[in-house]
Design an enzyme around this catalytic site. Structure first.
Site, PDB file in Angstrom:
ATOM      1  N   HIS A 112       1.334  -6.340  -2.076  1.00 48.45           N
ATOM      2  CA  HIS A 112       2.832  -6.078  -1.825  1.00 48.45           C
ATOM      3  C   HIS A 112       3.518  -7.355  -1.622  1.00 48.45           C
ATOM      4  CE1 HIS A 112       6.270  -3.574  -1.775  1.00 48.45           C
ATOM      5  NE2 HIS A 112       6.633  -4.281  -0.705  1.00 48.45           N
ATOM      6  N   GLU A 150      -2.625   7.779  -0.306  1.00 44.24           N
ATOM      7  CA  GLU A 150      -1.537   8.508  -0.964  1.00 44.24           C
ATOM      8  C   GLU A 150      -0.070   8.107  -0.808  1.00 44.24           C
ATOM      9  OE1 GLU A 150      -3.432   9.365   1.532  1.00 44.24           O
ATOM     10  OE2 GLU A 150      -2.187  10.387   3.017  1.00 44.24           O
TER      11      GLU A 150
HETATM   12  C1  GRF Z   1       3.466  -9.258  -7.652  1.00 40.08           C
HETATM   13  O1  GRF Z   1       4.632  -9.752  -7.143  1.00 40.08           O
HETATM   14  C2  GRF Z   1       2.635  -8.318  -6.824  1.00 40.08           C
HETATM   15  O2  GRF Z   1       2.884  -8.774  -5.393  1.00 40.08           O
HETATM   16  C3  GRF Z   1       3.515  -6.920  -7.283  1.00 40.08           C
HETATM   17  O3  GRF Z   1       3.548  -7.080  -8.543  1.00 40.08           O
HETATM   18  C4  GRF Z   1       3.949  -8.254  -9.057  1.00 40.08           C
HETATM   19  C5  GRF Z   1       2.817  -8.727 -10.284  1.00 40.08           C
HETATM   20  O4  GRF Z   1       2.915 -10.055 -10.899  1.00 40.08           O
HETATM   21  N1  GRF Z   1       2.668  -5.847  -6.732  1.00 40.08           N
HETATM   22  P1  GRF Z   1       1.615 -10.236 -11.657  1.00 40.08           P
HETATM   23  O5  GRF Z   1       1.547  -9.544 -12.774  1.00 40.08           O
HETATM   24  O6  GRF Z   1       0.506 -10.545 -10.920  1.00 40.08           O
HETATM   25  O7  GRF Z   1       2.199 -11.899 -12.012  1.00 40.08           O
END
Ligand code: GRF
Length: 202
Positions: A112, A150
Site C-alpha cells: 500500500h 478481511e
Molecule cells: C502501487 O502504487 C501499489 O502501491 C498499489 O497499486 C499500485 C500498483 O502499481 N497497491 P503497479 O501496477 O505495480 O505499477
C-alpha cells in the site's frame, strides 16, 4: 528446501511485479519463485511483463463470471491447481471477500503506498492516496507491506519505509518517488522474508 510457489495478482502496469521478477534474477528473492500471474484486466501490461519473463499469466474476468463468489472460485481453482503457497497482491484493484482471505490466512501480502494507518482503507487507492497525503500536508509518507485479512489495508504490518514529501509535489510526482524509494525496495524484500518462512515450514 523447496522454494515457495508464488502467485502475483495484478490489475495494471505491474511495476511492482517487475520489481519482484527483477529481484528473483538478482538473487534478492531466493526462497520463492513466481509461477503464476493472474490479472482481472485482459489488457493489463503486467501480463506482458509476465510473458516476457516466461511466467504463466492468466486473465480471470469478474464481468464474465458475474458474482464475486464465482470470480474468487476461479482464482482459487487456478491457485490450487498450481499448488500456490504465497499470494502477492501487486496493484490488484479488487477487494477480496472474507471467505477468500480467511482461506489463505497469513498467505496473502499486499503493498500500500502510504504509511498505514494513514491514508488507507476503503477508497484509498492509486493516486487518491497521494492526493490525500498532499491535501493533509504531511511531510513524510511512504509504503507499507502487510498481510491481507478481511479489513481493507487492515492486516498485520510486515514492512514500512518512509519517503519525504517535497515542496511542489504533485500526486503523480509523489507516487513515482514512493514507488522508486520505497515500494520497489521493500516489496521484494518482504516477499523473500515470507517465502523463506513458508519454505522452512513446508
Ligand atoms: C502501487 O502504487 C501499489 O502501491 C498499489 O497499486 C499500485 C500498483 O502499481 N497497491 P503497479 O501496477 O505495480 O505499477
Amino acid at each position: 528446501m523447496l522454494k515457495a510457489r508464488i502467485a502475483v495478482l495484478v490489475s495494471g502496469g505491474g511495476t511492482n511485479l517487475q520489481a519482484i521478477l527483477d529481484a528473483q534474477n538478482s538473487g534478492v528473492i531466493k526462497s520463492g519463485e513466481v509461477v503464476l500471474v493472474i490479472s482481472n484486466h485482459a489488457d493489463a501490461y503486467a501480463l506482458t511483463r509476465a510473458k516476457n519473463a516466461g511466467v504463466e499469466g492468466i486473465y480471470i474476468s469478474k464481468k464474465e463470471l458475474k458474482t464475486q463468489e464465482a470470480f474468487e472460485n476461479a482464482i482459487i481453482a487456478a491457485l490450487e491447481e498450481r499448488e500456490i503457497d504465497l499470494i502477492v497482491l501487486a496493484g490488484f484493484m479488487s477487494i477480496l471477500s472474507e471467505r477468500f482471505t480467511a482461506r489463505y490466512d497469513h498467505r496473502i501480502i499486499n503493498i500500500h503506498p502510504s504509511l498505514i494507518p494513514s491514508f488507507c482503507g476503503q477508497g484509498f487507492y492509486g493516486l487518491k492516496v497521494h492526493e490525500a497525503a498532499l491535501a493533509k500536508g504531511v511531510k513524510v509518507t511512504g509504503a507499507t507491506v502487510h498481510f491481507v485479512n478481511e479489513i481493507p489495508d487492515g492486516g498485520e504490518i510486515i514492512a514500512q519505509k518512509a519517503v519525504e514529501v517535497q515542496d511542489g509535489d504533485t500526486p503523480e510526482i509523489l507516487q513515482k518517488r514512493v514507488m522508486e524509494q520505497a515500494e520497489w525496495i521493500i516489496f521484494p524484500q518482504a516477499v523473500e522474508r515470507i517465502a523463506y518462512e513458508i519454505s522452512n515450514s513446508n
